[in-house]
Design a protein around this motif. Structure first.
Motif, PDB file in Angstrom:
ATOM      1  N   MET A 150     126.095  22.919  44.005  1.00 38.98           N
ATOM      2  CA  MET A 150     126.093  24.269  43.427  1.00 38.98           C
ATOM      3  C   MET A 150     126.506  24.239  41.952  1.00 38.98           C
ATOM      4  O   MET A 150     126.055  25.065  41.165  1.00 38.98           O
ATOM      5  CB  MET A 150     127.039  25.196  44.202  1.00 38.98           C
ATOM      6  N   LEU A 151     127.374  23.287  41.611  1.00 41.55           N
ATOM      7  CA  LEU A 151     127.839  23.159  40.226  1.00 41.55           C
ATOM      8  C   LEU A 151     126.910  22.285  39.384  1.00 41.55           C
ATOM      9  O   LEU A 151     127.132  22.126  38.185  1.00 41.55           O
ATOM     10  CB  LEU A 151     129.262  22.574  40.197  1.00 41.55           C
ATOM     11  N   GLY A 152     125.900  21.681  40.023  1.00 44.35           N
ATOM     12  CA  GLY A 152     124.957  20.828  39.305  1.00 44.35           C
ATOM     13  C   GLY A 152     125.511  19.461  38.957  1.00 44.35           C
ATOM     14  O   GLY A 152     125.040  18.823  38.020  1.00 44.35           O
ATOM     15  N   ILE A 153     126.510  18.995  39.708  1.00 42.70           N
ATOM     16  CA  ILE A 153     127.135  17.699  39.453  1.00 42.70           C
ATOM     17  C   ILE A 153     126.597  16.697  40.465  1.00 42.70           C
ATOM     18  O   ILE A 153     126.572  16.967  41.659  1.00 42.70           O
ATOM     19  CB  ILE A 153     128.677  17.789  39.581  1.00 42.70           C
ATOM     20  N   SER A 154     126.200  15.521  39.986  1.00 40.79           N
ATOM     21  CA  SER A 154     125.669  14.479  40.861  1.00 40.79           C
ATOM     22  C   SER A 154     126.723  13.398  41.075  1.00 40.79           C
ATOM     23  O   SER A 154     127.424  13.017  40.138  1.00 40.79           O
ATOM     24  CB  SER A 154     124.427  13.854  40.235  1.00 40.79           C
ATOM     25  N   ALA A 155     126.819  12.905  42.309  1.00 39.50           N
ATOM     26  CA  ALA A 155     127.760  11.827  42.615  1.00 39.50           C
ATOM     27  C   ALA A 155     127.212  10.473  42.208  1.00 39.50           C
ATOM     28  O   ALA A 155     127.933   9.483  42.221  1.00 39.50           O
ATOM     29  CB  ALA A 155     128.094  11.826  44.106  1.00 39.50           C
ATOM     30  N   GLY A 156     125.956  10.389  41.887  1.00 39.75           N
ATOM     31  CA  GLY A 156     125.370   9.153  41.422  1.00 39.75           C
ATOM     32  C   GLY A 156     124.865   8.235  42.521  1.00 39.75           C
ATOM     33  O   GLY A 156     124.301   7.201  42.252  1.00 39.75           O
ATOM     34  N   GLY A 157     125.073   8.575  43.781  1.00 36.30           N
ATOM     35  CA  GLY A 157     124.572   7.775  44.888  1.00 36.30           C
ATOM     36  C   GLY A 157     125.365   6.525  45.200  1.00 36.30           C
ATOM     37  O   GLY A 157     124.966   5.741  46.049  1.00 36.30           O
ATOM     38  N   SER A 158     126.482   6.307  44.536  1.00 36.33           N
ATOM     39  CA  SER A 158     127.295   5.120  44.805  1.00 36.33           C
ATOM     40  C   SER A 158     128.336   5.424  45.880  1.00 36.33           C
ATOM     41  O   SER A 158     128.596   6.576  46.208  1.00 36.33           O
ATOM     42  CB  SER A 158     128.009   4.669  43.526  1.00 36.33           C
ATOM     43  N   VAL A 159     128.919   4.376  46.427  1.00 37.73           N
ATOM     44  CA  VAL A 159     129.967   4.545  47.432  1.00 37.73           C
ATOM     45  C   VAL A 159     131.163   5.261  46.819  1.00 37.73           C
ATOM     46  O   VAL A 159     131.717   6.184  47.423  1.00 37.73           O
ATOM     47  CB  VAL A 159     130.398   3.175  48.016  1.00 37.73           C
ATOM     48  N   ILE A 160     131.552   4.875  45.628  1.00 35.30           N
ATOM     49  CA  ILE A 160     132.697   5.514  44.954  1.00 35.30           C
ATOM     50  C   ILE A 160     132.402   6.995  44.715  1.00 35.30           C
ATOM     51  O   ILE A 160     133.265   7.843  44.945  1.00 35.30           O
ATOM     52  CB  ILE A 160     133.017   4.795  43.618  1.00 35.30           C
ATOM     53  N   GLY A 161     131.200   7.307  44.268  1.00 35.47           N
ATOM     54  CA  GLY A 161     130.828   8.712  44.056  1.00 35.47           C
ATOM     55  C   GLY A 161     130.878   9.503  45.342  1.00 35.47           C
ATOM     56  O   GLY A 161     131.363  10.637  45.371  1.00 35.47           O
ATOM     57  N   SER A 162     130.396   8.905  46.437  1.00 31.97           N
ATOM     58  CA  SER A 162     130.444   9.576  47.740  1.00 31.97           C
ATOM     59  C   SER A 162     131.879   9.815  48.179  1.00 31.97           C
ATOM     60  O   SER A 162     132.204  10.867  48.729  1.00 31.97           O
ATOM     61  CB  SER A 162     129.727   8.732  48.792  1.00 31.97           C
ATOM     62  N   ILE A 163     132.746   8.836  47.952  1.00 34.68           N
ATOM     63  CA  ILE A 163     134.158   8.981  48.325  1.00 34.68           C
ATOM     64  C   ILE A 163     134.811  10.083  47.506  1.00 34.68           C
ATOM     65  O   ILE A 163     135.577  10.889  48.038  1.00 34.68           O
ATOM     66  CB  ILE A 163     134.905   7.642  48.182  1.00 34.68           C
ATOM     67  N   VAL A 164     134.509  10.154  46.212  1.00 29.42           N
ATOM     68  CA  VAL A 164     135.087  11.199  45.353  1.00 29.42           C
ATOM     69  C   VAL A 164     134.644  12.586  45.821  1.00 29.42           C
ATOM     70  O   VAL A 164     135.467  13.497  45.941  1.00 29.42           O
ATOM     71  CB  VAL A 164     134.717  10.967  43.871  1.00 29.42           C
ATOM     72  N   VAL A 165     133.355  12.736  46.109  1.00 32.26           N
ATOM     73  CA  VAL A 165     132.838  14.024  46.573  1.00 32.26           C
ATOM     74  C   VAL A 165     133.489  14.402  47.902  1.00 32.26           C
ATOM     75  O   VAL A 165     133.951  15.535  48.088  1.00 32.26           O
ATOM     76  CB  VAL A 165     131.296  13.980  46.707  1.00 32.26           C
ATOM     77  N   ALA A 166     133.539  13.456  48.838  1.00 27.97           N
ATOM     78  CA  ALA A 166     134.151  13.723  50.146  1.00 27.97           C
ATOM     79  C   ALA A 166     135.644  13.992  50.001  1.00 27.97           C
ATOM     80  O   ALA A 166     136.196  14.847  50.703  1.00 27.97           O
ATOM     81  CB  ALA A 166     133.914  12.545  51.090  1.00 27.97           C
ATOM     82  N   PHE A 167     136.304  13.303  49.094  1.00 25.68           N
ATOM     83  CA  PHE A 167     137.731  13.504  48.855  1.00 25.68           C
ATOM     84  C   PHE A 167     138.006  14.915  48.353  1.00 25.68           C
ATOM     85  O   PHE A 167     138.905  15.598  48.855  1.00 25.68           O
ATOM     86  CB  PHE A 167     138.242  12.467  47.849  1.00 25.68           C
ATOM     87  N   VAL A 168     137.225  15.372  47.396  1.00 24.36           N
ATOM     88  CA  VAL A 168     137.408  16.734  46.868  1.00 24.36           C
ATOM     89  C   VAL A 168     137.215  17.756  47.982  1.00 24.36           C
ATOM     90  O   VAL A 168     138.016  18.674  48.154  1.00 24.36           O
ATOM     91  CB  VAL A 168     136.452  17.004  45.681  1.00 24.36           C
ATOM     92  N   GLY A 169     136.163  17.575  48.765  1.00 22.88           N
ATOM     93  CA  GLY A 169     135.927  18.481  49.883  1.00 22.88           C
ATOM     94  C   GLY A 169     137.020  18.420  50.925  1.00 22.88           C
ATOM     95  O   GLY A 169     137.447  19.443  51.468  1.00 22.88           O
ATOM     96  N   ALA A 170     137.521  17.209  51.218  1.00 19.92           N
ATOM     97  CA  ALA A 170     138.586  17.048  52.213  1.00 19.92           C
ATOM     98  C   ALA A 170     139.888  17.685  51.739  1.00 19.92           C
ATOM     99  O   ALA A 170     140.607  18.295  52.533  1.00 19.92           O
ATOM    100  CB  ALA A 170     138.801  15.577  52.533  1.00 19.92           C
ATOM    101  N   VAL A 171     140.191  17.562  50.460  1.00 17.52           N
ATOM    102  CA  VAL A 171     141.403  18.204  49.918  1.00 17.52           C
ATOM    103  C   VAL A 171     141.302  19.716  50.076  1.00 17.52           C
ATOM    104  O   VAL A 171     142.262  20.378  50.474  1.00 17.52           O
ATOM    105  CB  VAL A 171     141.629  17.807  48.436  1.00 17.52           C
ATOM    106  N   ILE A 172     140.132  20.268  49.805  1.00 18.74           N
ATOM    107  CA  ILE A 172     139.930  21.712  49.978  1.00 18.74           C
ATOM    108  C   ILE A 172     140.124  22.094  51.446  1.00 18.74           C
ATOM    109  O   ILE A 172     140.789  23.079  51.757  1.00 18.74           O
ATOM    110  CB  ILE A 172     138.545  22.139  49.454  1.00 18.74           C
ATOM    111  N   LEU A 173     139.560  21.292  52.357  1.00 18.75           N
ATOM    112  CA  LEU A 173     139.700  21.587  53.789  1.00 18.75           C
ATOM    113  C   LEU A 173     141.143  21.462  54.261  1.00 18.75           C
ATOM    114  O   LEU A 173     141.610  22.277  55.059  1.00 18.75           O
ATOM    115  CB  LEU A 173     138.798  20.671  54.607  1.00 18.75           C
ATOM    116  N   VAL A 174     141.860  20.445  53.795  1.00 16.08           N
ATOM    117  CA  VAL A 174     143.272  20.295  54.165  1.00 16.08           C
ATOM    118  C   VAL A 174     144.063  21.498  53.660  1.00 16.08           C
ATOM    119  O   VAL A 174     144.904  22.046  54.378  1.00 16.08           O
ATOM    120  CB  VAL A 174     143.854  18.973  53.622  1.00 16.08           C
ATOM    121  N   TRP A 175     143.789  21.923  52.445  1.00 18.06           N
ATOM    122  CA  TRP A 175     144.475  23.075  51.875  1.00 18.06           C
ATOM    123  C   TRP A 175     144.204  24.323  52.716  1.00 18.06           C
ATOM    124  O   TRP A 175     145.124  25.080  53.037  1.00 18.06           O
ATOM    125  CB  TRP A 175     144.010  23.268  50.439  1.00 18.06           C
TER     126      TRP A 175
END
Length: 82
Positions: free
Chosen positions: A49-74
């Motif tokens: 939605m923000l137009g940001i790409s994770a780049g398709g790498s494992v690290i990018g996927s972890i960062v995206v999932a981490f941000v989402g997980a922090v929001i869910l934990v909150w």
């Protein structure tokens, strides 16, 4: 790496990281994995939605999932208090 195994691994890492970053620790391995996987979905949607790409790498996927997980934990901690 097979698709489901990849997302479980990313979810495990992202959920574990989110549990450590948020005060009070995690919810346990299984819930951390679930929050990480759901966080990946939420993070992917949010980043898209923000137009940001994770780049398709494992690290990018972890960062995206981490941000989402922090929001869910909150959110889960807000609901737990209510």
């Amino acid at each position: 790496m097979s698709g489901i195994l990849y997302w479980i691994l990313v979810g495990l890492i992202a959920g574990w990281l989110a549990g450590r970053v948020m005060k009070g620790g995690g919810y346990g391995v299984v819930v951390d994995i679930v929050l990480g996987i759901l966080g990946g979905i939420l993070g992917g949607w949010l980043f898209g939605m923000l137009g940001i790409s994770a780049g398709g790498s494992v690290i990018g996927s972890i960062v995206v999932a981490f941000v989402g997980a922090v929001i869910l934990v909150w959110i889960t901690r807000l609901l737990k208090r209510a």
